[in-house]
Design a protein around this motif. Structure first.
Motif, mmCIF file in Angstrom:
data_model
loop_
_atom_site.group_PDB
_atom_site.id
_atom_site.type_symbol
_atom_site.label_atom_id
_atom_site.label_comp_id
_atom_site.label_asym_id
_atom_site.label_seq_id
_atom_site.Cartn_x
_atom_site.Cartn_y
_atom_site.Cartn_z
ATOM 1 N N LEU A 33 0.840 -1.203 0.000
ATOM 2 C CA LEU A 33 0.000 0.000 0.000
ATOM 3 C C LEU A 33 0.879 1.258 0.000
ATOM 4 O O LEU A 33 2.032 1.214 0.439
ATOM 5 C CB LEU A 33 -0.915 0.001 1.222
ATOM 6 C CG LEU A 33 -2.002 -1.081 1.182
ATOM 7 C CD1 LEU A 33 -2.664 -1.243 2.536
ATOM 8 C CD2 LEU A 33 -3.053 -0.743 0.118
ATOM 9 N N PRO A 34 0.353 2.377 -0.468
ATOM 10 C CA PRO A 34 1.147 3.612 -0.470
ATOM 11 C C PRO A 34 1.169 4.278 0.901
ATOM 12 O O PRO A 34 0.343 3.949 1.763
ATOM 13 C CB PRO A 34 0.395 4.495 -1.477
ATOM 14 C CG PRO A 34 -1.014 4.028 -1.403
ATOM 15 C CD PRO A 34 -0.972 2.560 -1.076
ATOM 16 N N GLN A 35 2.095 5.182 1.079
ATOM 17 C CA GLN A 35 2.227 5.950 2.326
ATOM 18 C C GLN A 35 2.214 5.016 3.530
ATOM 19 O O GLN A 35 1.446 5.201 4.488
ATOM 20 C CB GLN A 35 1.107 6.990 2.449
ATOM 21 C CG GLN A 35 1.165 8.095 1.413
ATOM 22 C CD GLN A 35 2.375 8.998 1.559
ATOM 23 O OE1 GLN A 35 3.510 8.612 1.270
ATOM 24 N NE2 GLN A 35 2.162 10.199 2.032
ATOM 25 N N ARG A 36 3.104 4.012 3.474
ATOM 26 C CA ARG A 36 3.110 2.967 4.497
ATOM 27 C C ARG A 36 3.312 3.531 5.901
ATOM 28 O O ARG A 36 2.798 2.990 6.879
ATOM 29 C CB ARG A 36 4.209 1.948 4.181
ATOM 30 C CG ARG A 36 3.934 1.199 2.894
ATOM 31 C CD ARG A 36 4.981 0.129 2.650
ATOM 32 N NE ARG A 36 4.928 -0.899 3.680
ATOM 33 C CZ ARG A 36 5.670 -1.996 3.667
ATOM 34 N NH1 ARG A 36 6.530 -2.200 2.670
ATOM 35 N NH2 ARG A 36 5.581 -2.888 4.630
ATOM 36 N N ARG A 37 4.097 4.627 6.013
ATOM 37 C CA ARG A 37 4.385 5.170 7.341
ATOM 38 C C ARG A 37 3.102 5.541 8.088
ATOM 39 O O ARG A 37 3.017 5.386 9.307
ATOM 40 C CB ARG A 37 5.329 6.379 7.241
ATOM 41 C CG ARG A 37 4.676 7.571 6.632
ATOM 42 C CD ARG A 37 5.557 8.770 6.394
ATOM 43 N NE ARG A 37 4.831 9.657 5.515
ATOM 44 C CZ ARG A 37 3.878 10.494 5.904
ATOM 45 N NH1 ARG A 37 3.590 10.614 7.180
ATOM 46 N NH2 ARG A 37 3.218 11.221 5.045
ATOM 47 N N LEU A 38 2.073 6.021 7.360
ATOM 48 C CA LEU A 38 0.820 6.394 8.025
ATOM 49 C C LEU A 38 0.151 5.164 8.635
ATOM 50 O O LEU A 38 -0.292 5.189 9.789
ATOM 51 C CB LEU A 38 -0.146 7.045 7.037
ATOM 52 C CG LEU A 38 0.242 8.413 6.482
ATOM 53 C CD1 LEU A 38 -0.721 8.799 5.366
ATOM 54 C CD2 LEU A 38 0.223 9.459 7.585
ATOM 55 N N LEU A 39 0.073 4.101 7.855
ATOM 56 C CA LEU A 39 -0.563 2.870 8.349
ATOM 57 C C LEU A 39 0.262 2.265 9.481
ATOM 58 O O LEU A 39 -0.290 1.821 10.492
ATOM 59 C CB LEU A 39 -0.731 1.876 7.196
ATOM 60 C CG LEU A 39 -1.707 2.327 6.096
ATOM 61 C CD1 LEU A 39 -1.527 1.510 4.829
ATOM 62 C CD2 LEU A 39 -3.153 2.236 6.585
#
Lengths: 268, 268
Positions: free
Chosen positions: A206-212
């Motif tokens: 998934l994109p923007q993994r740091r948020l998840l």
């Protein structure tokens, strides 16, 4: 939250090369930066060793390099008894083993070593029959079977760190939720036992993994998770975890939070 | 999570000046940027008006400016009946009122207006007797009394947004925990009713407030919180909230998360 530093893993190309070339300086730097960032254990993994015998030699070398550079215990990352023993033989003090699972053969190989060397043990709530059980109740049943076997081998429940294994949200929208429920169910069903997670699987693909990953760490701490395998040099992630611990009520007068701030550990 | 945009509040010096000078352009810009950032309601507050009569005039002006610039309903922020009515008279469609509490006089002033104008109502779980009750059970009892009074006034439970009020961690290490417990208790004890919070109190007086605010939002969403009063233009905070909603299992195939990413709403 206890942090197991994840960076010394041969699945990372640069680490694999350093291990093959016995580049102690490279590994020492990774060990020191993770120790300074607050890790309690340093994971060492040589799962990509070319020969089975090589894995034990690599792990023993990694343990001696890591313990030469820091005061931290290693988290020896293998399910193979011979490889674990080679590393534990040279380890000073009680190490952590990562990991055992519900497979009887693996438990028979790992628990006697854990008892002999006084190790903590990460236990994934998986069995050979069913790789990752679907629900939290099934995962609790696997954990209970592991706990019984550990008790039989003389290992106290307090030394077990159960990892319910999180699968990526990309393969199932309830995967994180099931993990969180399992942490709650484990804390209730096996009081005294600890819980741990490798965080970053949750965001795979998934994109923007740091948020998840950040949201997942906070939610897991809210469910009572005790430890996490992560990159301790990700300052924003660790600072968010420290803030979360303060939010969860275990920091009288916010003293630990304020100390972390004064020491510059809460970011710019 | 529904977002109530918090920026049009005269406690901010620039907003207070714009309201005094009837600078519609300044307010319109604040309204538009919050609408574009995903707010569902725009809070309008003129609590620092010099005269009581002034507050109603200010709020009515703010409502007409906000609704001229956006399609969003306002969240009219006052506990004074006359001020609320002045604003609701000019409001198009159903507004939100922020807020009522357990004080009988306030309920008698607010609920008939809410019924007449078809409003949603934020209800803080406080009574006159006890400003912020200590425990989650006490807060539930206040909420139940408010719910009874609202039902009597013809307002459905689904239109109530209970705010358990969070106090700063600087004044009590369990303050966030009590809030989170109250959200859980309210969701269970008053099914159908919604929960809401103004986030930023939790970190008042502490350094690196963004860390505490972010952790608190994620934990509150994990407890089932439905709405938050916050700055929707804080992109990192809102992106973390969206990631958390996906983690909590309500986003089949991560479709909403991927859409937010494609639209550039998950950060750089």
């Amino acid at each position: 939250m206890e942090i197991v530093g994840e960076k010394i893993n041969t699945s990372r190309t640069s680490v694999g090369q350093a291990v093959r070339e016995r580049d102690a300086g490279f590994i020492e730097a990774l060990a020191r930066e993770q120790a300074q960032a607050g890790a309690a254990y340093l994971d060492v993994n040589s799962g990509l060793a070319l020969y089975p015998e090589q894995e034990g030699e690599d792990l023993a070398w990694l343990v001696s390099v890591v313990q030469g550079a820091t005061d931290l215990p290693a988290c020896v990352d293998s399910t193979r008894g011979e490889a674990l023993e080679a590393a534990l033989r040279v380890h000073r003090g009680p190490a952590m083993i990562n990991s055992v699972n519900g497979d009887p053969e693996t438990m028979a190989a790992v628990f006697p070593l854990a008892k002999q060397y006084g190790c903590k043990v990460v236990a994934t709530t998986t069995s050979r029959a069913e790789r990752v059980p679907a629900g939290s109740r099934e995962r609790l049943r696997v954990a209970e079977a592991i706990a019984r076997e550990a008790t039989r081998a003389g290992i106290p429940l307090e030394d077990l760190y159960f990892d319910p294994l999180v699968l990526s949200l990309a393969t199932g929208e309830k995967n994180a939720l099931t993990f969180l429920e399992t942490v709650r169910v484990l804390k209730k069903g096996l009081p005294g036992a600890k819980t741990i997670a490798g965080l970053s699987n949750v965001s795979f693909g998934l994109p923007q993994r740091r948020l998840l990953n950040r949201g997942f760490l906070v939610l897991a701490l809210g469910c009572g998770m005790d430890a996490a395998i992560l990159d301790p040099t990700d300052r924003e992630l660790v600072a968010l975890a420290r803030a979360t611990e303060t939010l969860l009520g275990g920091d009288p007068f916010c003293a630990r939070y304020l100390k972390a701030f004064r020491e510059g550990r809460l970011g710019p």
